[in-house]
Design a protein around this motif. Structure first.
Motif, PDB file in Angstrom:
ATOM      1  N   ALA A  10       0.838  -1.200   0.000  1.00 41.29           N
ATOM      2  CA  ALA A  10       0.000   0.000   0.000  1.00 41.29           C
ATOM      3  C   ALA A  10       0.873   1.249   0.000  1.00 41.29           C
ATOM      4  N   THR A  13       2.462   1.622  -3.413  1.00 40.32           N
ATOM      5  CA  THR A  13       1.483   2.076  -4.399  1.00 40.32           C
ATOM      6  C   THR A  13       1.256   3.571  -4.289  1.00 40.32           C
ATOM      7  N   LEU A  14       1.060   4.046  -3.043  1.00 40.24           N
ATOM      8  CA  LEU A  14       0.736   5.465  -2.878  1.00 40.24           C
ATOM      9  C   LEU A  14       1.940   6.348  -3.198  1.00 40.24           C
ATOM     10  N   GLY A  17       2.379   6.312  -6.915  1.00 38.69           N
ATOM     11  CA  GLY A  17       1.284   7.080  -7.513  1.00 38.69           C
ATOM     12  C   GLY A  17       1.518   8.574  -7.374  1.00 38.69           C
ATOM     13  N   PHE A  18       2.017   8.970  -6.193  1.00 42.42           N
ATOM     14  CA  PHE A  18       2.321  10.395  -6.005  1.00 42.42           C
ATOM     15  C   PHE A  18       3.417  10.837  -6.961  1.00 42.42           C
ATOM     16  N   VAL A  21       2.138  11.639 -10.374  1.00 41.42           N
ATOM     17  CA  VAL A  21       1.373  12.876 -10.508  1.00 41.42           C
ATOM     18  C   VAL A  21       2.260  14.093 -10.287  1.00 41.42           C
ATOM     19  N   ARG A  27       9.697  16.678 -14.530  1.00 40.45           N
ATOM     20  CA  ARG A  27       8.353  16.781 -15.087  1.00 40.45           C
ATOM     21  C   ARG A  27       8.247  16.056 -16.408  1.00 40.45           C
ATOM     22  N   SER A  32       7.088   9.865 -15.436  1.00 42.08           N
ATOM     23  CA  SER A  32       5.747   9.534 -14.959  1.00 42.08           C
ATOM     24  C   SER A  32       5.345   8.142 -15.416  1.00 42.08           C
ATOM     25  N   ALA A  33       5.650   7.817 -16.679  1.00 36.36           N
ATOM     26  CA  ALA A  33       5.271   6.509 -17.207  1.00 36.36           C
ATOM     27  C   ALA A  33       5.976   5.393 -16.446  1.00 36.36           C
ATOM     28  N   LEU A  36       4.389   4.959 -13.218  1.00 33.43           N
ATOM     29  CA  LEU A  36       3.088   4.313 -13.372  1.00 33.43           C
ATOM     30  C   LEU A  36       3.255   2.799 -13.466  1.00 33.43           C
ATOM     31  N   THR A  39       3.688   1.632  -9.941  1.00 29.81           N
ATOM     32  CA  THR A  39       2.405   1.665  -9.250  1.00 29.81           C
ATOM     33  C   THR A  39       1.577   0.446  -9.601  1.00 29.81           C
ATOM     34  N   ILE A  40       1.542   0.121 -10.893  1.00 32.18           N
ATOM     35  CA  ILE A  40       0.715  -0.994 -11.350  1.00 32.18           C
ATOM     36  C   ILE A  40       1.235  -2.313 -10.806  1.00 32.18           C
ATOM     37  N   ALA A 100      -9.693  17.656  -4.929  1.00 34.43           N
ATOM     38  CA  ALA A 100      -9.285  16.325  -4.487  1.00 34.43           C
ATOM     39  C   ALA A 100      -9.534  16.155  -2.990  1.00 34.43           C
TER      40      ALA A 100
ATOM     41  N   VAL B  11      -6.813   2.840   0.862  1.00 30.51           N
ATOM     42  CA  VAL B  11      -5.760   2.919  -0.164  1.00 30.51           C
ATOM     43  C   VAL B  11      -6.374   3.303  -1.502  1.00 30.51           C
ATOM     44  N   LEU B  15      -5.590   6.677  -3.698  1.00 27.69           N
ATOM     45  CA  LEU B  15      -5.063   6.576  -5.059  1.00 27.69           C
ATOM     46  C   LEU B  15      -5.963   7.324  -6.035  1.00 27.69           C
ATOM     47  N   LEU B  18      -5.274  10.984  -5.743  1.00 24.30           N
ATOM     48  CA  LEU B  18      -4.022  11.334  -6.423  1.00 24.30           C
ATOM     49  C   LEU B  18      -4.252  11.461  -7.920  1.00 24.30           C
ATOM     50  N   LEU B  20      -7.079  12.161  -9.446  1.00 24.79           N
ATOM     51  CA  LEU B  20      -7.884  13.361  -9.718  1.00 24.79           C
ATOM     52  C   LEU B  20      -7.014  14.609  -9.660  1.00 24.79           C
ATOM     53  N   ARG B  26      -1.856  18.702 -13.680  1.00 24.91           N
ATOM     54  CA  ARG B  26      -0.888  18.552 -14.765  1.00 24.91           C
ATOM     55  C   ARG B  26      -1.453  19.096 -16.072  1.00 24.91           C
ATOM     56  N   MET B  34      -2.213   9.344 -17.953  1.00 19.13           N
ATOM     57  CA  MET B  34      -1.681   8.419 -16.939  1.00 19.13           C
ATOM     58  C   MET B  34      -2.430   8.580 -15.623  1.00 19.13           C
ATOM     59  N   LEU B  38      -4.532   5.901 -13.274  1.00 21.40           N
ATOM     60  CA  LEU B  38      -4.451   5.740 -11.814  1.00 21.40           C
ATOM     61  C   LEU B  38      -5.840   5.656 -11.214  1.00 21.40           C
TER      62      LEU B  38
END
Lengths: 166, 101
Positions: A10, A13-14, A17-18, A21, A27, A32-33, A36, A39-40, A100, B11, B15, B18, B20, B26, B34, B38
């Motif tokens: 967990a 993942t977070l 994920g952060f 983003v 940047r 990012s990819a 990702l 994350t996956i 958010a 979790v 996620l 994040l 959103l 961005r 991407m 997520l």
């Protein structure tokens, strides 16, 4: 053991994920990819902890394999060097944090109020055989419709990537 | 403390938020895509957790369909981005403010 694994996956993942983003160091869309993908993969670990073995495999094959290759190809096709210099607008950050945060508050509030109950003896196993039995009996019609959807997507992509769009 | 359904849901919610945040903050179309992925993955995690803790496999079948539809969506969306880039030489949302090509 399972709890430690859950917290590890967990957290990973977070964090990843952060970094997809809002990476403070880069940047670049390629960074990012790559995050990702990580994350996956850690989400697939969470799926394994939930005994969804088939979905964990599909997650890695389809997302970390096929979808990410698509992303990398498109990043390679577009020349994105100029994008890194742009500033992110203050208004965007404020608006994003507010919306958010609002969604987060709504979700957590409803989660606190929900009568989740303590189901502590889950027995369902997401192996290939039980999932396939369900998919080819009860969910046969959606399965066929999804195949038509994929065909439509293929035709659409071929049409869209022609040189002269009419 | 035993890990239960609510842990997975927290979790998933984090996620999703994040993702959103990424969609709103961005400015690059690819990174926005991407972040969308997520959010879809967060929904998948919630569905798998519900399926595990309610003793039924229906949630996992839903996730299967979501993965398929997401793959189709990504392929079409990326083809659109490439077509747009050919016309306008940019993938930055602030340069794409007119409806006309």
């Amino acid at each position: 053991m399972q709890d430690a694994l859950f917290y590890t996956f967990a957290f990973l993942t977070l964090v990843f994920g952060f970094l997809v983003v809002a990476n403070p160091f880069s940047r670049n869309p390629v960074t990012s990819a790559m995050f990702l993908v990580l994350t996956i993969v850690s989400l697939a670990g969470l799926f394994v902890l939930l005994h969804a073995f088939f979905l964990a495999a599909v997650q890695i094959l389809v997302y970390a394999g096929a979808v990410m290759v698509l992303f990398i190809f498109v990043i390679m096709l577009l020349d994105l060097k100029a994008e890194e210099r742009r500033k992110i607008k203050k208004l965007g950050i404020v608006g994003g944090l507010i919306s958010a945060g609002a969604i987060l508050a709504i979700f957590l509030n409803s989660l606190l109020k929900a009568p989740l109950g303590a189901v502590q003896s889950p027995a369902v196993e997401g192996g290939t055989v039980p999932l396939a039995k369900l998919l080819f009996t009860q969910y046969l019609l959606p399965f066929e419709i999804v195949s038509v959807l994929l065909l439509v997507a293929i035709v659409g992509v071929v049409l869209l990537s022609k040189k002269d769009l009419k | 403390m035993n890990v239960g359904l609510e842990h997975y849901l927290v979790v998933s919610v984090l996620l999703f938020c994040l993702g959103l945040l990424g969609v709103i903050v961005r400015r690059n179309l690819l990174v926005i895509y991407m972040s969308l992925e997520l959010m879809l993955n967060a929904a998948n995690l919630a569905l798998v957790a519900f399926s595990r803790y309610t003793d039924s496999l229906d949630g996992q079948v839903f996730v299967f369909f979501i993965i398929t539809v997401a793959a189709a969506e990504v392929s079409v969306g990326l083809a659109l981005i490439v077509a747009l880039y050919r016309k306008r030489q940019t993938s930055h949302v602030e340069d794409l403010t007119t409806l006309r090509l």
